[in-house]
Scaffold this active site. Structure first.
Site, short mmCIF file in Angstrom:
data_model
loop_
_atom_site.label_atom_id
_atom_site.label_comp_id
_atom_site.label_asym_id
_atom_site.label_seq_id
_atom_site.Cartn_x
_atom_site.Cartn_y
_atom_site.Cartn_z
N ARG A 237 -11.02 34.27 12.18
CA ARG A 237 -11.09 35.53 11.46
C ARG A 237 -9.40 36.16 11.88
O ARG A 237 -9.04 35.85 13.01
CB ARG A 237 -11.98 36.56 12.11
CG ARG A 237 -13.43 36.33 11.50
CD ARG A 237 -13.45 36.84 10.05
NE ARG A 237 -14.83 36.56 9.42
CZ ARG A 237 -15.34 35.52 9.02
NH1 ARG A 237 -14.36 34.56 8.66
NH2 ARG A 237 -16.50 35.60 8.45
N HIS A 285 -7.98 31.98 2.84
CA HIS A 285 -9.16 32.26 3.60
C HIS A 285 -10.13 31.16 2.58
O HIS A 285 -11.24 31.83 2.28
CB HIS A 285 -9.68 33.68 3.58
CG HIS A 285 -10.95 33.92 4.60
ND1 HIS A 285 -11.17 35.01 5.14
CD2 HIS A 285 -12.06 33.13 4.59
CE1 HIS A 285 -12.29 35.10 5.66
NE2 HIS A 285 -13.03 33.78 5.40
P1 NDP Z 1 -21.09 29.66 16.33
O1 NDP Z 1 -21.48 30.71 16.50
O2 NDP Z 1 -21.68 28.42 15.95
O3 NDP Z 1 -19.77 29.17 17.40
C1 NDP Z 1 -19.18 30.29 17.91
C2 NDP Z 1 -18.45 29.77 19.18
O4 NDP Z 1 -17.47 30.51 19.72
C3 NDP Z 1 -19.31 29.26 20.23
O5 NDP Z 1 -18.89 28.21 21.02
C4 NDP Z 1 -19.34 30.57 21.10
O6 NDP Z 1 -19.67 30.33 22.77
C5 NDP Z 1 -18.06 30.74 21.05
N1 NDP Z 1 -17.33 32.18 21.49
C6 NDP Z 1 -17.96 33.42 20.97
N2 NDP Z 1 -17.28 34.50 21.60
C7 NDP Z 1 -16.64 33.79 22.75
C8 NDP Z 1 -16.03 34.41 23.75
N3 NDP Z 1 -16.03 35.69 24.03
N4 NDP Z 1 -15.33 33.66 24.83
C9 NDP Z 1 -15.51 32.23 24.40
N5 NDP Z 1 -16.07 31.64 23.33
C10 NDP Z 1 -16.69 32.64 22.64
O7 NDP Z 1 -19.80 29.84 15.21
P2 NDP Z 1 -19.41 28.76 13.86
O8 NDP Z 1 -18.96 27.65 14.69
O9 NDP Z 1 -20.72 28.66 12.77
O10 NDP Z 1 -18.34 29.64 13.22
C11 NDP Z 1 -17.12 30.37 13.90
C12 NDP Z 1 -16.38 31.14 13.11
O11 NDP Z 1 -15.88 30.48 12.08
C13 NDP Z 1 -17.34 32.32 12.16
O12 NDP Z 1 -17.72 33.27 12.99
C14 NDP Z 1 -16.32 32.69 11.19
O13 NDP Z 1 -15.38 33.81 11.67
C15 NDP Z 1 -15.26 31.53 11.16
N6 NDP Z 1 -15.45 31.03 9.74
C16 NDP Z 1 -14.33 30.87 8.96
C17 NDP Z 1 -14.35 30.38 7.71
C18 NDP Z 1 -13.13 30.29 6.97
O14 NDP Z 1 -13.40 30.12 5.64
N7 NDP Z 1 -12.15 30.85 7.53
C19 NDP Z 1 -15.62 29.80 7.27
C20 NDP Z 1 -16.84 29.77 8.33
C21 NDP Z 1 -16.55 30.59 9.31
P3 NDP Z 1 -20.86 29.87 22.91
O15 NDP Z 1 -21.36 28.36 22.68
O16 NDP Z 1 -21.05 30.00 24.66
O17 NDP Z 1 -22.04 30.83 22.49
C1 OXD Z 2 -17.60 32.39 6.62
C2 OXD Z 2 -16.30 32.47 5.73
O1 OXD Z 2 -17.52 33.07 7.56
O2 OXD Z 2 -16.10 31.99 4.56
O3 OXD Z 2 -18.32 31.66 6.33
O4 OXD Z 2 -15.20 33.14 6.13
#
Ligand code: NDP
Ligand code: OXD
Length: 322
Positions: A237, A285
């Site tokens: 993000r 994005h």
């Molecule tokens: P998940 O919830 O599966 O994974 C999030 C990861 O981030 C987990 O490993 C989590 O740790 C870690 N995390 C969260 N907070 C912290 C912290 N404070 N310190 C360290 N690690 C942290 O999410 P996804 O993988 O499905 O998606 C991740 C992000 O990708 C979404 O939230 C979104 O913002 C972004 N995204 C962007 C897209 C785009 O088109 N640009 C498309 C889709 C998603 P833990 O394993 O311990 O829970």
């Molecule tokens: C998502 C994105 O969060 O597209 O899926 O950013």
């Protein structure tokens, strides 16, 4: 007013920034027994049972007495929490193979671009210059660190692992993932950064992660790697990054390059210094778009499961913010 008092399972689509038409069409095909609407006008609020949202207008779900769940149409849910009036119902995010595969492609494309020095050869081509680089590192000599070892981070790691990169990942809670050196929490972040040449950010935006991609973090990346210098990729993000720090760190050599899919403000302003920076790559994005075809099916299946008495999947932890 459509939607009789007895109906409580219609779907409200609260979508901005994306065209809502394809979503209404797809949901109406998948859930033909109920109304799927993008506007509240003309529908009994008591007939709305579910909402599916992308960057909805705050307050869009107020006054819906029979609302049972809110679905994010993306994997990220930070857009939901911008609404101070978010109702106290389960929040569900998207975990979708189509979206996950797309993100894997984006990460592989941009990691390989730096590893294989794509920009050097593109510049040479412009000059009709034939110059081999005999000092190309093998993938196993390049350390890729993934911030966020969730669904997307672990998939990206699998793709990069197939190519042979030396992988590490960082998460909030300790994890064990075969083939990845795993680090967790603030305490282990410096050690993770110290062994990272290419940093890939796939974190969610939460109060804990906002602004994490800043000068302090960049200055802790490895400087003894086999590529030209530390590189950062962010598809998590825009709120995770401090854009003025990225530009300043590129200019003083703290960073060698950056590829950004997300921005503090979207769309990125035409006046942003990032657009024309010679070592910045920008995608709008769209590293992993939510395709209505795939994502609406996920939501419709969850609604059917829920109505059959089965638990909802991919629930958001409100306290953690993701
Ligand atoms: P998940 O919830 O599966 O994974 C999030 C990861 O981030 C987990 O490993 C989590 O740790 C870690 N995390 C969260 N907070 C912290 C912290 N404070 N310190 C360290 N690690 C942290 O999410 P996804 O993988 O499905 O998606 C991740 C992000 O990708 C979404 O939230 C979104 O913002 C972004 N995204 C962007 C897209 C785009 O088109 N640009 C498309 C889709 C998603 P833990 O394993 O311990 O829970
Ligand atoms: C998502 C994105 O969060 O597209 O899926 O950013």
């Amino acid at each position: 007013m459509s939607g009789t008092a007895g109906e409580t399972n219609n779907l409200l689509l609260a979508i901005t920034h994306w065209p809502s038409g394809p979503w209404v069409k797809r949901f109406s095909e998948l859930l033909p027994e109920r109304r799927c609407v993008a506007e509240r006008a003309g529908i009994d609020p008591a007939s709305i049972g579910y909402a599916a949202a992308w960057k909805h207008e705050p307050g869009a779900f107020a006054g819906l007495p029979n609302l049972k769940a809110v679905f994010s149409l993306g994997a990220g849910v930070d857009h939901l929490f911008r609404d101070q009036h978010l109702p106290d119902v389960p929040l569900i995010r998207i975990v979708d193979p189509d979206l996950t595969l797309r993100m894997g492609e984006w990460v592989a494309l941009h990691v390989l671009r730096y590893h294989r020095e794509y920009d050097r050869y593109a510049a040479q081509q412009k000059q009709a210059l034939w110059r081999e680089n005999y000092d190309q590192p093998a993938a196993r000599e390049v350390r890729v660190g993934i911030l966020g070892l969730g669904v997307l981070g672990q998939h990206a790691a699998r793709v990069l692992g197939t190519i042979g990169f030396d992988l590490a990942g960082w998460s909030r809670s300790p994890r064990e993932v075969p083939g990845i050196a795993c680090f967790a929490g603030d305490k282990e972040l410096p050690a993770f950064l110290a062994r990272t040449d290419i940093l890939v950010c796939l974190l969610p935006l939460t109060p804990d992660t906002r602004g994490i991609l800043n000068r302090d973090l960049f200055s802790k990346l490895a400087r003894d790697g086999r590529i030209a210098g530390p590189v950062v990729l962010n598809a998590g993000r825009g709120g995770l990054q401090v854009e003025s720090d990225i530009v300043a760190c590129l200019d003083d050599g703290t960073l060698a390059a950056a590829t950004l899919d997300v921005f503090e403000t979207e769309p990125l302003s035409p006046s942003s210094a990032l657009w024309l920076h010679p070592r910045v790559s920008i995608t709008p994005h769209n590293s992993a778009m939510s395709a209505p075809e795939a994502v609406a099916r996920q939501v419709a299946e969850q609604i059917r499961r829920f109505e059959a008495g089965l638990p909802l999947e991919n629930l958001v932890d409100r306290d953690a913010g993701y």
